[in-house]
Design an enzyme around this catalytic site. Structure first.
Site, mmCIF file in Angstrom:
data_model
loop_
_atom_site.group_PDB
_atom_site.id
_atom_site.type_symbol
_atom_site.label_atom_id
_atom_site.label_comp_id
_atom_site.label_asym_id
_atom_site.label_seq_id
_atom_site.Cartn_x
_atom_site.Cartn_y
_atom_site.Cartn_z
ATOM 1 N N MET A 96 2.260 1.856 8.497
ATOM 2 C CA MET A 96 3.297 1.279 7.634
ATOM 3 C C MET A 96 4.310 0.623 8.414
ATOM 4 O O MET A 96 4.877 -0.574 8.009
ATOM 5 C CB MET A 96 3.482 2.203 6.704
ATOM 6 C CG MET A 96 2.286 2.467 5.342
ATOM 7 S SD MET A 96 1.774 0.841 4.628
ATOM 8 C CE MET A 96 3.106 0.511 3.892
ATOM 9 N N HIS A 117 9.080 0.679 -1.413
ATOM 10 C CA HIS A 117 7.607 1.200 -1.247
ATOM 11 C C HIS A 117 6.432 0.050 -0.987
ATOM 12 O O HIS A 117 6.273 -0.557 -2.271
ATOM 13 C CB HIS A 117 6.978 2.030 -2.581
ATOM 14 C CG HIS A 117 5.751 2.658 -2.543
ATOM 15 N ND1 HIS A 117 4.845 2.832 -3.309
ATOM 16 C CD2 HIS A 117 5.001 2.920 -1.341
ATOM 17 C CE1 HIS A 117 3.576 3.247 -3.222
ATOM 18 N NE2 HIS A 117 3.819 3.288 -1.880
ATOM 19 N N ASN A 124 0.725 4.281 -7.921
ATOM 20 C CA ASN A 124 -0.073 5.500 -7.348
ATOM 21 C C ASN A 124 -0.284 6.322 -8.509
ATOM 22 O O ASN A 124 -1.067 6.879 -8.770
ATOM 23 C CB ASN A 124 0.886 6.133 -6.368
ATOM 24 C CG ASN A 124 0.611 5.608 -5.176
ATOM 25 O OD1 ASN A 124 -0.055 4.706 -4.973
ATOM 26 N ND2 ASN A 124 1.427 5.878 -4.133
ATOM 27 N N LYS A 136 12.438 13.424 6.675
ATOM 28 C CA LYS A 136 12.946 12.596 6.076
ATOM 29 C C LYS A 136 14.500 12.714 6.110
ATOM 30 O O LYS A 136 15.248 11.945 6.298
ATOM 31 C CB LYS A 136 12.524 11.857 5.087
ATOM 32 C CG LYS A 136 11.215 11.169 4.904
ATOM 33 C CD LYS A 136 10.332 10.953 3.590
ATOM 34 C CE LYS A 136 9.051 10.420 3.581
ATOM 35 N NZ LYS A 136 9.136 8.987 4.616
ATOM 36 N N ASN A 162 -0.446 -1.076 1.573
ATOM 37 C CA ASN A 162 -1.157 -1.187 2.851
ATOM 38 C C ASN A 162 -2.254 -2.074 2.323
ATOM 39 O O ASN A 162 -3.224 -1.746 1.560
ATOM 40 C CB ASN A 162 -1.500 -0.020 3.468
ATOM 41 C CG ASN A 162 -2.268 0.073 4.820
ATOM 42 O OD1 ASN A 162 -1.818 -1.122 5.663
ATOM 43 N ND2 ASN A 162 -3.043 0.952 5.083
#
Length: 699
Positions: free
Chosen positions: A331, A453, A503, A410, A456
């Site tokens: 990504m 966001h 999602n 993160k 892909n």
């Protein structure tokens, strides 16, 4: 190309004496000392020319005056740096009847026919976008001259239509008919170079040579590029019939006739009337007017406006020119490469050199496939710099973190990055699952953190979810939204909730498919049912495409964080993941894959003994998705129905000809859907319980 055209001011365009002429509505008109009339389209108050009734009506008046004045030649072009014309203004067709549309088209055809019959040389000079009705206007001229950065095409098929202002017969008569048909059937634009090769334009020259090319055309030194032997061969119906059957087979692979009638109407037009301009013209008008009233066209036009609405969320400039990406995985590398393609200066960092090397190799492959032009590929790669030491962070206007989905990892990256950020720089995360409120913990200035966001593959998926949180500043959200549009992507503002929007809605769809597989329903049948509905791929194949490990992880996260029933993943799925059979990326998962990465599927149909119909299977797949979108609207995860529909179309490929999940639900009937959800809940469990948000939709 968009940045190059944006840099092209109207002062650099050759407009002849029309530059100094006073506008007359949508046009400027003037005649030079050589008695050449320049007619320049320049719609007031608009950055892009479109063709509507007022443009055609004014053109009719100009053409009649020019016919009387008999200048040496007529040059038609645009004063807009963005291009010649971006097609018809489709809003003019909203609410019009078939008879009214036919009348509009017939009048427009009379004007373009009159233009094509003028006794002097008529020359269209094309730059930038020349699409749809704009290209049809250019085709009504004797000659077409294009500058190298031009893009010519017929995008009408994307709206469930085919060309309606003469494109079907003028393009196939002017250019290589098979190439012209391919352009109309696919909607894909051609570069100026390709347009010249197939006979659609007669010359390609740099802007500084336009005046000389016009003079050459007037002197008769510019021969038409069309008129090939192939065009003569396909003037015979048997030759067209043979190719038409092949075209129908190819169309069926991409666009089933039941859902997308326009390509088949176009093929019928050409097969029946190719070579007979008058007959094809009459059939084109009749077919276009009928198509525009179909449900497919109405919904695809709606999708067009959804796209425009999402682009319209941009307010002002992002003030971002330099981007640093942390994490050179699939990504992160793709985000960096795409940003470089779009003109941003990008540095790409990672804790190791190997991922950066792989990302640069993948970037070269993607840029080569996308840009094709060696100079443009070189320039894009020059804007993409490997940066293992992270030196680009302190110069970046935006830093995007694209590390693995682990909260502490993160947070550690943010702790290292934040002290290096320059004043005004934004910090973004590409997380697809983690709450931004948790990621903001420990930041000295959480107001500049935003979720970006991406989906892909980044080079093909148009959506970017702009994820807000309770401490984000309005300016950060504004700039992030503008950046997405400047990346030629569509922004969808969403809240930091489990799975965000896409999602959250997609996971129940895939999860239900896996439960069906567990019940013994053939996976090929499950996928076929979804594809017949209009999904770009079935949910079983999609799970393999996403990666079974990721699908399992996202499902577990939603199950843990959502306050609604969510199905357990089958034990055999966990076993596949443990065995590293993760789907397409490992060559084996729910399907086995061949060397080209295509799943090996068997043809499976429902048998008379099956207790469940395809319609029932479809509702088990699609209705949980709709239920989740409705929940997201109720919870404020997404605030507008049109943005929710756009996000699901551009982020998941939800059947575009159905207009989006909420539009589909309203068309089908929300009462019917909630009743069906209750029936499914009784039979299969509480995961199908209708969300309370359906009441708001009913209201």
């Amino acid at each position: 190309m968009s940045r190059m055209l944006a840099a092209l001011s109207d002062q650099s365009l050759e407009l002849g004496p029309a530059r100094a002429a006073e506008p007359e509505g949508n046009w400027r008109c003037a005649t030079d000392a050589d008695h050449v009339t320049w007619l320049v389209l320049d719609r007031p108050g608009k950055s892009v020319n479109t063709i509507d009734r007022s443009v055609i009506e004014e053109l009719a008046g100009h053409v009649e005056r020019i016919a009387e004045q008999r200048p040496t030649a007529l040059v038609i072009r645009s004063a807009k740096p963005s291009g010649f014309a971006a097609g018809a203004d489709i809003q003019q067709f909203a609410g019009a009847s078939t008879a009214e549309i036919s009348a509009m088209l017939e009048e427009a055809h009379r004007v373009l026919d009159r233009l094509s019959q003028l006794p002097m040389r008529t020359i269209a000079v094309i730059h930038g976008h020349c699409l749809g009705a704009g290209l049809e206007l250019a085709l009504a001229c004797d000659r077409r001259i294009a500058v190298p950065e031009s893009s010519l095409g017929f995008p009408e098929v994307m709206l469930g239509l085919h060309p309606g202002l003469g494109g079907t017969y003028r393009a196939t008569a002017t250019a290589d008919p098979l190439e012209a048909m391919t352009m109309m059937l696919t909607g894909k634009p051609a570069t100026a170079k390709k347009a010249k090769a197939i006979g659609l334009v007669d010359a390609v020259v740099e802007e500084r040579h336009v005046r000389a090319a016009v003079q050459a055309a007037i002197r008769g030194e510019l021969e038409p590029a069309g008129g090939s032997l192939k065009a003569q061969a396909f003037s015979l119906r048997p030759a067209r019939a043979l190719m038409a059957s092949q075209m129908r087979r190819k169309a069926a692979d991409k666009a089933p006739k039941a859902h997308y009638p326009a390509p088949y109407r176009l093929i019928d037009l050409w097969e029946e009337h190719g070579g007979n301009a008058k007959a094809m013209q009459a059939a084109e008008i009749r077919s276009f007017a009928e198509l525009i009233e179909t449900e497919t066209a109405q919904n695809l036009v709606r999708v067009f406006f959804l796209r425009e609405a999402m682009k319209g969320l941009k307010q002002g400039s992002s003030a971002i020119s330099r981007v640093h990406v942390v994490g050179a995985g699939a990504m992160g590398g793709d985000i960096a490469a795409w940003a470089a393609l779009e003109g941003f200066h990008v540095t790409l960092g990672d804790v190791a050199n190997e991922p950066i090397g792989r990302a640069m190799k993948a970037a070269t492959k993607m840029l080569t496939a996308t840009l094709k032009d060696p100079l443009k590929i070189r320039d894009a790669l020059d804007r993409l710099t490997p940066d293992p030491r992270g030196l680009g962070i302190r110069h970046a206007d935006l830093v995007i973190e694209a590390a693995p989905e682990r909260l502490e990892l993160k947070r550690g990256i943010f702790a290292a990055i934040e002290p290096q950020l320059k004043t005004g720089a934004l910090l973004a995360t590409n997380t697809s699952a983690l709450p931004l409120e948790d990621l903001a913990e420990g930041l000295a200035d959480p107001s500049r953190l935003v979720g970006l966001h991406f989906f892909n593959p980044v080079s093909r998926m148009q959506l970017v979810e702009i994820v807000r949180h309770d401490r984000i500043s309005a300016e950060t959200a504004r700039r992030a939204t503008a950046f997405a549009v400047e990346l030629s992507r569509l922004p969808a503002p969403v809240g930091s909730a489990p799975g965000f929007l896409v999602n959250r809605a997609l996971t129940p769809y895939m999860a239900e498919a896996l439960i069906m597989v567990d019940e013994g329903i053939p996976k090929e049948r499950i996928d076929r049912v979804a594809e017949d509905f209009g999904m770009p791929m079935g949910p079983v194949e999609l799970a393999d495409q996403v990666g079974l490990d990721i699908a399992l992880e996202v499902s577990a996260s939603l199950r843990q964080r959502l306050d609604v029933p969510f199905p357990d993943s089958p034990a055999w799925l966990e076993k596949l993941v443990a065995e590293k059979k993760l789907g397409r990326k490992t060559g084996s998962g729910l399907y086995d894959y061949d060397a080209d990465g295509k799943p090996k599927k068997q043809r499976v149909e429902a048998s008379p003994q099956d207790a469940t119909s395809d319609a029932d299977l479809l509702d088990r797949l699609i209705l949980p998705m709709l239920n989740a979108v409705v929940a997201c609207l109720r919870e404020g995860v997404v605030e507008r129905e049109d943005i929710a529909d756009g996000a699901m179309i551009f982020g998941t490929g939800f059947a575009p000809f159905r207009g989006g999940p909420i539009h589909y639900a309203r068309h089908r009937g929300t009462d019917e859907i909630t009743a069906k959800l209750r029936m499914l809940a009784e039979k299969h469990g509480p995961r199908f319980t209708p969300d309370a948000g359906w009441d708001r939709l009913n209201g």
